[in-house]
Scaffold this active site. Structure first.
Site, PDB file in Angstrom:
ATOM      1  N   LYS A  20       7.094   1.837   6.018  1.00  9.76           N
ATOM      2  CA  LYS A  20       6.587   2.616   5.092  1.00  9.76           C
ATOM      3  C   LYS A  20       8.272   3.378   4.771  1.00  9.76           C
ATOM      4  CE  LYS A  20       3.220   5.526   6.471  1.00  9.76           C
ATOM      5  NZ  LYS A  20       2.365   6.301   6.724  1.00  9.76           N
ATOM      6  N   GLY A  79       4.761   8.068   1.531  1.00 11.94           N
ATOM      7  CA  GLY A  79       5.426   6.963   1.020  1.00 11.94           C
ATOM      8  C   GLY A  79       4.619   5.598   0.632  1.00 11.94           C
ATOM      9  N   ASP A 139      -6.473  13.015   9.172  1.00 18.04           N
ATOM     10  CA  ASP A 139      -6.782  12.319   7.873  1.00 18.04           C
ATOM     11  C   ASP A 139      -7.701  10.606   8.385  1.00 18.04           C
ATOM     12  OD1 ASP A 139      -6.835  11.509   5.274  1.00 18.04           O
ATOM     13  OD2 ASP A 139      -4.846  10.949   5.124  1.00 18.04           O
ATOM     14  N   VAL A 176       4.406   1.598   1.164  1.00 22.46           N
ATOM     15  CA  VAL A 176       4.483   0.611   2.505  1.00 22.46           C
ATOM     16  C   VAL A 176       4.538  -0.749   1.732  1.00 22.46           C
ATOM     17  CG1 VAL A 176       3.198  -0.338   4.302  1.00 22.46           C
ATOM     18  CG2 VAL A 176       2.589   2.217   3.682  1.00 22.46           C
ATOM     19  N   GLY A 187       0.822  -1.258   0.018  1.00 20.55           N
ATOM     20  CA  GLY A 187       0.068   0.167  -0.178  1.00 20.55           C
ATOM     21  C   GLY A 187       0.867   1.349  -0.107  1.00 20.55           C
TER      22      GLY A 187
END
Length: 800
Positions: A522, A506, A627, A508, A501
């Site tokens: 990450k 960045g 977020d 992962v 992901g």
């Protein structure tokens, strides 16, 4: 000994009749106030059925409106943004959501409908309590963790506060239940009480000697009553940070607390039958003509207003005349429309209990001799000395416990606050962000706990309580530092096959450390493509600063980090079951059988809410994630949800009502409109994001999706109108199937909670503490398999 105990019980019962009942937001009465709103309701007199009518205290000449006009009520009680009414026969009660009122109507729900008749309905912040008419048990509905379902015993004067319910038992002792029970119950340990009443976080009452006693939160002097003689005060009313009482001699009201200390008389010489209070509002029923007058806590200008309500009952109608120790209220049969009577408020001036008949072996008929009197005085002197020593020891113990439990805990709180330079102002995702001004937000109003708290027990203690409810949390050792070569080896040199992901700064990868631990790594972008290296650096430092200091069951755990030249990597616990997003919106038709149940979806939402609550309420100052979205809610191997990706997180302001001024950053579809449009960032911005995730989990729709015509539509615009119209079923994810009996109420509760979360203005959104309480109740409903009484939250989601 048995004779003395029986006599004491008899006196306690007698005084409970002689004293006027104490009333407040969490106690049964014929008038109630919905805490956090300006809605005042009362039971109408001289009508059949005895219906409830309401008016707005903050609106001049506001016209009254009825609640269930075809049902007869005996009493009503107010909680946080809610009201509940008990039917005249005691076999049912209904609740209304006063925070969701429109066009003179309040959404209602039948909470109890059973064969057992109830009385003394007491609504708190997120719990409802009542006793059966035979007084053999106390039962709770819609309780969150920390309250029992019921307790056996004979209790009276049931009253509920923010996170506790208390009552007086047959011997005059005070018993309390709930997360906040011990502070109040312990404070009454040596008292023999007749009646008690709760405010937000303090309790007052009259003991068997007629003294007025107040305990609990005393930030504004609300628990420091004026000096008075025995039985001087009758009816009591407790708000968030003030207390009022009626002087029994003339019916006038005296108040204290409210921020400036001392006592004041808000209505001069006007006599009242009784008074009620909630928040900063107090209302009373005048003796002269049964008008309802209301006033605030400003002692210089309490702004007394008269509500345009019809004649209301001056007391609860009862069918048992034998319980009226001081006779019947004048014309009470007419007031009760021929279906009961009202007990008269006991006499004018000092009221003493009736003398007990002496037993054959005691109570001499002649005055005690001087010798007897001397012996008695010596006994009292000895008792006083022993009591003083005990009190001194107790005070020393309390001071020691406070020093251990608060001072040391305060160090832990301070350690939560990371020192961030560039990271404190930034992160990136869709835009640059910067924060100006320092300051903070403690959880704001709406359904959230409000009001002042004592510096020791309430401010620190309440945080500990919330921390315990939100799950295990602690402070871990410093994060490990890895070399780039170690992490490259763990990910097969960051091969494409290990990519799982992307985060806010960045890519992962899944990795395996030499000791066998599976981790998620990450890695920020590097080289010429990293045009915004400073933003990536800020995001890296932000996550490292926050997660290396915070550890919680529902936050993704940080294992370590790597800083080599321009390389920035973070190492996390590996979340085996991926992101919530992938289960709600599977690709290639891959369905998740585990998350295709309403119970699991509610459970995952609750886990996430607990993690966010921890950030908002435990960290000092609070941490704003910025977020919150379904792809940032990850699931471990046991399907426990954890909040992840702190690259955009900021420390919030400390003062309630303040906000950060920051350029918008986050994900479209989840961003708070107030933050996106006005750049006002508060903890309520995270609440909005979670509200969108809740709607996502209910509907199975993306935060932004294409409708049947191919037009982009938000899940908020899609779901909210149907939920508000009471048509939740129309928008539910068909893959999960229709909810069962109790699941339907749970899903409905989640839906209405989500609607509150996505209000356009942050001040109208609930706090994370309220959201957690609602989701806990929803999960409890999903877990119920049998039983006629449901326990859901105080949001009172739907109408019957």
């Amino acid at each position: 000994m048995r004779l003395r105990l029986a006599a004491a019980v008899a006196v306690t019962a007698m005084l409970a009749v002689l004293l006027a009942p104490a009333r407040a937001t969490g106690s049964a009465s014929t008038i109630a106030i919905a805490h956090g709103t300006d809605i005042v309701c009362g039971i109408v007199a001289r009508t059949s059925p005895r219906s409830v009518q309401c008016a707005r205290a903050g609106v001049a000449d506001a016209q009254p409106f009825p609640l269930l006009p075809n049902i007869s009520f005996s009493s009503i009680s107010g909680g946080r943004s809610s009201l509940c009414g008990l039917s005249a026969d005691g076999t049912a009660f209904f609740c209304w959501n006063a925070a969701n009122s429109s066009s003179g109507t309040l959404p209602r729900k039948r909470v109890y409908n059973g064969p057992v008749a109830l009385e003394e309905l007491a609504v708190g912040e997120a719990q409802i309590a009542a006793v059966d008419r035979n007084r053999t048990f106390v039962q709770w509905w819609r309780q969150y963790r920390g309250f029992p379902s019921n307790v056996s015993g004979s209790y009276s004067s049931v009253t509920s506060g923010r996170d506790f319910t208390c009552a007086v038992n047959a011997s005059g002792s005070v018993n309390c239940w709930g997360p906040g029970n011990r502070t109040i119950q312990d404070a009454f340990a040596s008292a023999n009480m007749s009646t008690i009443v709760a405010g937000d976080s303090h309790v007052c009452g009259i003991d068997v000697g007629g003294s007025l006693i107040c305990v609990g939160n005393n930030d504004t002097g609300q628990a420091t009553p004026p000096m008075g003689s025995a039985f001087e005060f009758g009816s009591l009313a407790l708000g968030s940070n003030h207390t009022c009482a009626i002087r029994r001699a003339n019916g006038t009201v005296v108040c204290w607390g409210g921020g400036t200390g001392g006592e004041y008389t808000p209505t001069n010489s006007t006599p009242f039958e009784f008074i009620v209070a909630a928040g900063n509002l107090t209302c009373g029923l005048t003796t002269a003509n049964f008008n309802v007058l209301c006033w605030g806590t400003d002692r210089k200008d309490p702004a007394v207003t008269k509500l345009q309500l019809p004649t209301l009952l001056p007391g609860v109608c009862t069918s048992s005349q034998s319980s009226c120790g001081c006779g019947l209220f004048a014309d009470s049969e007419t007031l009760c429309s021929g279906s009961g009577v009202i007990c008269q408020r006991c006499g004018v001036g000092v009221v003493q209990p009736s003398p007990r008949p002496p037993s054959p072996s005691s109570a001499p008929s002649t005055p005690p001799s001087a010798t007897s009197s001397t012996k008695t005085n010596k006994r009292w002197l000895a008792f006083a000395i022993i009591g003083s020593v005990g009190t001194f020891s107790g005070v020393c113990s309390i001071v020691y416990c406070v020093w251990i439990g608060v001072c040391k805990r305060k160090k832990v709180h301070n350690s939560v606050q990371p020192t961030i330079t560039a990271a404190g102002n930034g992160g990136s995702h869709a835009a640059h962000s910067s924060a100006t001004g320092a300051g903070s937000i403690v959880p704001s109003p709406f359904t959230s706990p409000s009001g002042s708290r004592s510096r020791i027990f309430r401010r620190q203690g309440s945080r500990v309580m919330r921390r315990q409810r939100s799950g295990p949390s602690s402070f871990k050792d410093r994060a490990e530092e890895f070399s780039l070569s170690e992490l490259a080896a763990a990910t097969k040199n960051f091969s494409l096959e290990t990519k799982i992901g992307a985060g806010s700064f960045g890519t992962v990868y899944k990795g395996k450390l030499p000791d066998g631990r599976e981790v998620a790594i990450k890695r920020s972008e590097t080289g010429p493509r990293a045009k915004k290296f400073q933003e990536k650096e800020s995001a890296f430092q932000s996550e490292l600063a926050f997660l290396s200091r915070l550890h919680h069951k529902h936050l993704v755990g940080l294992v370590g980090y790597c800083e080599e030249k321009e390389e920035r990597l973070l190492v996390y616990d590996y979340m085996k079951n991926g992101a919530l997003y992938d289960h709600l919106h599977p690709k290639n038709g891959e369905e998740s059988s585990v998350l295709n149940s309403w119970k699991m979806r509610v459970k995952v939402l609750l886990d996430a809410a607990r993690g966010i609550e921890y950030l908002h309420n435990y960290a000092v100052p609070p941490i704003i994630h910025r977020d919150i979205k379904s792809s940032n809610i990850l699931l471990d191997g046991n399907w426990v949800a954890r909040v992840s990706d702190f690259g955009l997180s900021l420390m919030g302001p400390e003062s309630e009502g303040e906000h950060l001024s920051a350029r918008a950053a986050g994900t479209i579809g989840y961003m708070d409109p107030e933050y996106y449009g006005m750049h006002h960032l508060t903890v309520k911005s995270d609440v909005y994001g979670l509200g969108v995730v809740m709607l996502e989990a209910l509907t199975g729709k993306n935060a932004i999706f294409k409708d049947e015509d191919g037009n982009p539509t938000s899940v908020v615009d899609y779901a909210v109108p149907c939920v508000v119209a009471g048509e939740v079923g129309k928008v539910l994810d068909a893959r999960v199937g229709q909810p069962g009996l109790h699941e339907a109420e749970a899903v409905e509760l989640v839906a209405y909670t989500a609607v509150h979360c996505v209000n356009l203005e942050g001040k109208d959104r609930p706090s994370m503490t309220d959201i957690v309480a609602n989701l806990e109740s929803a999960l409890a409903l999903c877990e119920e398999s049998h039983g006629s009484i449901s326990s859901a939250s105080m949001s009172f989601a739907s109408a019957d």
